[in-house]
Write a protein that holds these residues in place. Sequence first.
Motif, PDB file in Angstrom:
ATOM      1  N   ASP A   1      42.035  38.520  63.309  1.00 27.39           N
ATOM      2  CA  ASP A   1      40.924  39.292  62.748  1.00 27.39           C
ATOM      3  C   ASP A   1      39.599  38.718  63.242  1.00 27.39           C
ATOM      4  OD1 ASP A   1      42.814  40.703  61.330  1.00 27.39           O
ATOM      5  OD2 ASP A   1      42.406  39.713  59.410  1.00 27.39           O
ATOM      6  N   ILE A   2      38.637  39.596  63.507  1.00 27.66           N
ATOM      7  CA  ILE A   2      37.289  39.125  63.812  1.00 27.66           C
ATOM      8  C   ILE A   2      36.330  39.630  62.740  1.00 27.66           C
ATOM      9  CG2 ILE A   2      37.809  39.155  66.283  1.00 27.66           C
ATOM     10  CD1 ILE A   2      35.758  41.448  66.552  1.00 27.66           C
ATOM     11  N   PHE A   3      35.226  38.901  62.584  1.00 28.37           N
ATOM     12  CA  PHE A   3      34.219  39.220  61.575  1.00 28.37           C
ATOM     13  C   PHE A   3      32.859  39.266  62.260  1.00 28.37           C
ATOM     14  CE2 PHE A   3      37.774  37.097  59.622  1.00 28.37           C
ATOM     15  CZ  PHE A   3      38.052  37.902  58.523  1.00 28.37           C
ATOM     16  N   PHE A   4      32.041  40.233  61.852  1.00 25.76           N
ATOM     17  CA  PHE A   4      30.750  40.406  62.517  1.00 25.76           C
ATOM     18  C   PHE A   4      29.814  41.217  61.631  1.00 25.76           C
ATOM     19  CE2 PHE A   4      32.996  44.270  63.332  1.00 25.76           C
ATOM     20  CZ  PHE A   4      32.022  45.263  63.333  1.00 25.76           C
ATOM     21  N   GLN A   5      28.539  41.109  61.962  1.00 29.34           N
ATOM     22  CA  GLN A   5      27.512  42.000  61.430  1.00 29.34           C
ATOM     23  C   GLN A   5      26.774  42.596  62.623  1.00 29.34           C
ATOM     24  OE1 GLN A   5      25.331  39.221  58.928  1.00 29.34           O
ATOM     25  NE2 GLN A   5      26.493  39.844  57.129  1.00 29.34           N
ATOM     26  N   ILE A   6      26.133  43.739  62.407  1.00 29.52           N
ATOM     27  CA  ILE A   6      25.400  44.394  63.489  1.00 29.52           C
ATOM     28  C   ILE A   6      24.249  45.187  62.895  1.00 29.52           C
ATOM     29  CG2 ILE A   6      26.853  46.492  63.515  1.00 29.52           C
ATOM     30  CD1 ILE A   6      26.625  46.364  66.628  1.00 29.52           C
ATOM     31  N   GLY A   7      23.157  45.276  63.643  1.00 31.60           N
ATOM     32  CA  GLY A   7      22.003  46.005  63.116  1.00 31.60           C
ATOM     33  C   GLY A   7      21.006  46.347  64.198  1.00 31.60           C
ATOM     34  N   GLY A   8      20.125  47.270  63.886  1.00 29.84           N
ATOM     35  CA  GLY A   8      19.025  47.649  64.766  1.00 29.84           C
ATOM     36  C   GLY A   8      17.714  47.107  64.242  1.00 29.84           C
ATOM     37  N   HIS A   9      16.707  47.052  65.125  1.00 35.38           N
ATOM     38  CA  HIS A   9      15.410  46.476  64.761  1.00 35.38           C
ATOM     39  C   HIS A   9      14.279  47.192  65.502  1.00 35.38           C
ATOM     40  CE1 HIS A   9      12.507  43.488  63.559  1.00 35.38           C
ATOM     41  NE2 HIS A   9      13.393  42.528  63.295  1.00 35.38           N
ATOM     42  N   PRO A  10      14.308  48.548  65.551  1.00 31.35           N
ATOM     43  CA  PRO A  10      13.273  49.258  66.313  1.00 31.35           C
ATOM     44  C   PRO A  10      11.906  49.170  65.656  1.00 31.35           C
ATOM     45  CG  PRO A  10      14.632  50.822  65.107  1.00 31.35           C
ATOM     46  CD  PRO A  10      15.281  49.478  64.944  1.00 31.35           C
ATOM     47  N   ALA A  11      10.887  48.925  66.478  1.00 31.57           N
ATOM     48  CA  ALA A  11       9.502  48.796  66.007  1.00 31.57           C
ATOM     49  C   ALA A  11       8.690  49.985  66.520  1.00 31.57           C
ATOM     50  CB  ALA A  11       8.889  47.493  66.516  1.00 31.57           C
ATOM     51  N   PHE A  12       8.039  50.691  65.604  1.00 31.13           N
ATOM     52  CA  PHE A  12       7.309  51.905  65.950  1.00 31.13           C
ATOM     53  C   PHE A  12       5.810  51.708  65.741  1.00 31.13           C
ATOM     54  CE2 PHE A  12      11.517  53.141  64.330  1.00 31.13           C
ATOM     55  CZ  PHE A  12      12.033  53.712  65.491  1.00 31.13           C
ATOM     56  N   ALA A  13       5.037  52.209  66.692  1.00 33.19           N
ATOM     57  CA  ALA A  13       3.579  52.114  66.603  1.00 33.19           C
ATOM     58  C   ALA A  13       3.079  52.913  65.408  1.00 33.19           C
ATOM     59  CB  ALA A  13       2.960  52.639  67.893  1.00 33.19           C
ATOM     60  N   VAL A  14       2.218  52.285  64.603  1.00 34.30           N
ATOM     61  CA  VAL A  14       1.667  52.956  63.417  1.00 34.30           C
ATOM     62  C   VAL A  14       0.471  53.806  63.841  1.00 34.30           C
ATOM     63  CG1 VAL A  14       0.540  52.620  61.185  1.00 34.30           C
ATOM     64  CG2 VAL A  14       2.448  51.141  61.853  1.00 34.30           C
TER      65      VAL A  14
ATOM     66  N   LEU B   1      20.942  43.409  66.901  1.00 33.70           N
ATOM     67  CA  LEU B   1      21.326  42.247  66.110  1.00 33.70           C
ATOM     68  C   LEU B   1      22.850  42.152  66.064  1.00 33.70           C
ATOM     69  CD1 LEU B   1      18.838  42.874  63.152  1.00 33.70           C
ATOM     70  CD2 LEU B   1      18.362  41.994  65.464  1.00 33.70           C
ATOM     71  N   PHE B   2      23.402  41.067  66.595  1.00 34.84           N
ATOM     72  CA  PHE B   2      24.848  40.852  66.645  1.00 34.84           C
ATOM     73  C   PHE B   2      25.088  39.418  67.106  1.00 34.84           C
ATOM     74  CE2 PHE B   2      28.876  40.590  68.890  1.00 34.84           C
ATOM     75  CZ  PHE B   2      29.748  41.297  68.069  1.00 34.84           C
ATOM     76  N   PRO B   3      26.067  38.714  66.546  1.00 32.97           N
ATOM     77  CA  PRO B   3      27.056  39.106  65.542  1.00 32.97           C
ATOM     78  C   PRO B   3      26.622  38.796  64.105  1.00 32.97           C
ATOM     79  CG  PRO B   3      27.645  36.981  66.437  1.00 32.97           C
ATOM     80  CD  PRO B   3      26.386  37.393  67.151  1.00 32.97           C
ATOM     81  N   ILE B   4      25.353  38.451  63.908  1.00 29.45           N
ATOM     82  CA  ILE B   4      24.829  38.324  62.546  1.00 29.45           C
ATOM     83  C   ILE B   4      23.549  39.137  62.445  1.00 29.45           C
ATOM     84  CG2 ILE B   4      25.845  36.050  62.083  1.00 29.45           C
ATOM     85  CD1 ILE B   4      23.026  34.839  62.607  1.00 29.45           C
ATOM     86  N   VAL B   5      23.221  39.485  61.217  1.00 23.27           N
ATOM     87  CA  VAL B   5      21.961  40.144  60.900  1.00 23.27           C
ATOM     88  C   VAL B   5      21.157  39.200  60.031  1.00 23.27           C
ATOM     89  CG1 VAL B   5      20.886  42.057  59.652  1.00 23.27           C
ATOM     90  CG2 VAL B   5      22.879  42.477  61.102  1.00 23.27           C
ATOM     91  N   CYS B   6      19.920  38.977  60.410  1.00 21.44           N
ATOM     92  CA  CYS B   6      19.019  38.074  59.674  1.00 21.44           C
ATOM     93  C   CYS B   6      19.494  36.630  59.783  1.00 21.44           C
ATOM     94  CB  CYS B   6      18.848  38.524  58.231  1.00 21.44           C
ATOM     95  SG  CYS B   6      18.163  40.178  58.069  1.00 21.44           S
ATOM     96  N   GLY B   7      19.242  35.841  58.723  1.00 18.45           N
ATOM     97  CA  GLY B   7      19.432  34.407  58.844  1.00 18.45           C
ATOM     98  C   GLY B   7      20.640  33.864  58.121  1.00 18.45           C
ATOM     99  N   LEU B   8      21.137  32.738  58.631  1.00 19.17           N
ATOM    100  CA  LEU B   8      22.174  31.954  57.981  1.00 19.17           C
ATOM    101  C   LEU B   8      21.520  30.809  57.217  1.00 19.17           C
ATOM    102  CD1 LEU B   8      24.486  31.562  61.099  1.00 19.17           C
ATOM    103  CD2 LEU B   8      24.934  33.097  59.173  1.00 19.17           C
ATOM    104  N   TRP B   9      22.138  30.406  56.126  1.00 15.25           N
ATOM    105  CA  TRP B   9      21.630  29.252  55.399  1.00 15.25           C
ATOM    106  C   TRP B   9      21.773  28.012  56.281  1.00 15.25           C
ATOM    107  CZ3 TRP B   9      18.422  28.263  51.786  1.00 15.25           C
ATOM    108  CH2 TRP B   9      18.409  27.029  51.129  1.00 15.25           C
ATOM    109  N   LYS B  10      20.638  27.373  56.568  1.00 15.90           N
ATOM    110  CA  LYS B  10      20.569  26.210  57.454  1.00 15.90           C
ATOM    111  C   LYS B  10      21.079  26.533  58.858  1.00 15.90           C
ATOM    112  CE  LYS B  10      19.191  23.694  53.951  1.00 15.90           C
ATOM    113  NZ  LYS B  10      17.759  23.347  53.792  1.00 15.90           N
TER     114      LYS B  10
END
Length: 289
Positions: A133-146, A47-56
């Motif tokens: 200056d730069i601005f960013f968010q970053i994240g992982g989203h690994p999905a593991f078998a249950v 996930l880059f340069p945002i994590v999750c959703g932006l409003w609209k």
Amino acid sequence: MEQIKNELLTVEISEHGAELQSIKDSEGHEYLWDGDANYWGRKSPLLFPIVCGLWKNTFRINGKEFRMNRHGFARDTDFTVLAKGENRIILGLHDTAETYKVYPFHFNLAVSYKLNGNRIHVVWHVENTDSKDIFFQIGGHPAFAVPGCRKGEPMKAKLKLDEAEPMRVFGNVEGCLKPGYHKVETNGGMWEVDEETFKDDAIIFDHQQLKHVELLDENDEPVVSVDFKSPAVGIWNPAGKHAPFICIEPWYGIHDWAEFEGEFKDKYLMNKLQPGASFMSEYTITIGK
């Protein structure tokens, strides 16, 4: 498809999105979700340069509006292999004329995967190559078998958290959050979840309440553990789809608050880099104990 391995694990990574594709032990047992598009067609997007959703789906820089879909563009962009050994690989992405249209910053982004015994070290590196200056968010989203769950059957899983009574952030308002918290009740950190748990989307814990999450088997033994130092983590399953996986997601960023119309730099959990500066962070995936 690229591969790294050691005596315990074999890991496959796609250059598209620098995304994990497979984690197998020496006996060939698969720990990562298989990416079946009937349920969720991804496996471990970056996930880059945002994590999750932006409003609209909109953000603003100096009053100018830009649009970006949920989780940003890195997960849908081809990376380049920068270096590779038997048990380590580094993939990179930099800004282009196309990315600059939707994200007006110059940057280098690298993600590395390194095996150390039964651990996978995932390292993110963001470098500011801009004159501002730069601005960013970053994240992982690994999905593991249950363990013990099958496609098309109701999902149930047991997790172990390193905090017995963490507070979740409220959601979901058109894909964004509303201010407020709710205590998640566990049994000394043992947390049983099902699809109903995620009826309002991911369960999100911020303020670095959690640093360690385990996915357990029927004997309450850890199958997969995720360790991180990120300020937030999301736990997610696509409610109602009977999808047999759980995502454990370390995040340096989070959804917009509902109705947020401020500047991009003022988003909650935003990261800032001065010209020439860099950001580095790591999370680890442990298979078994």
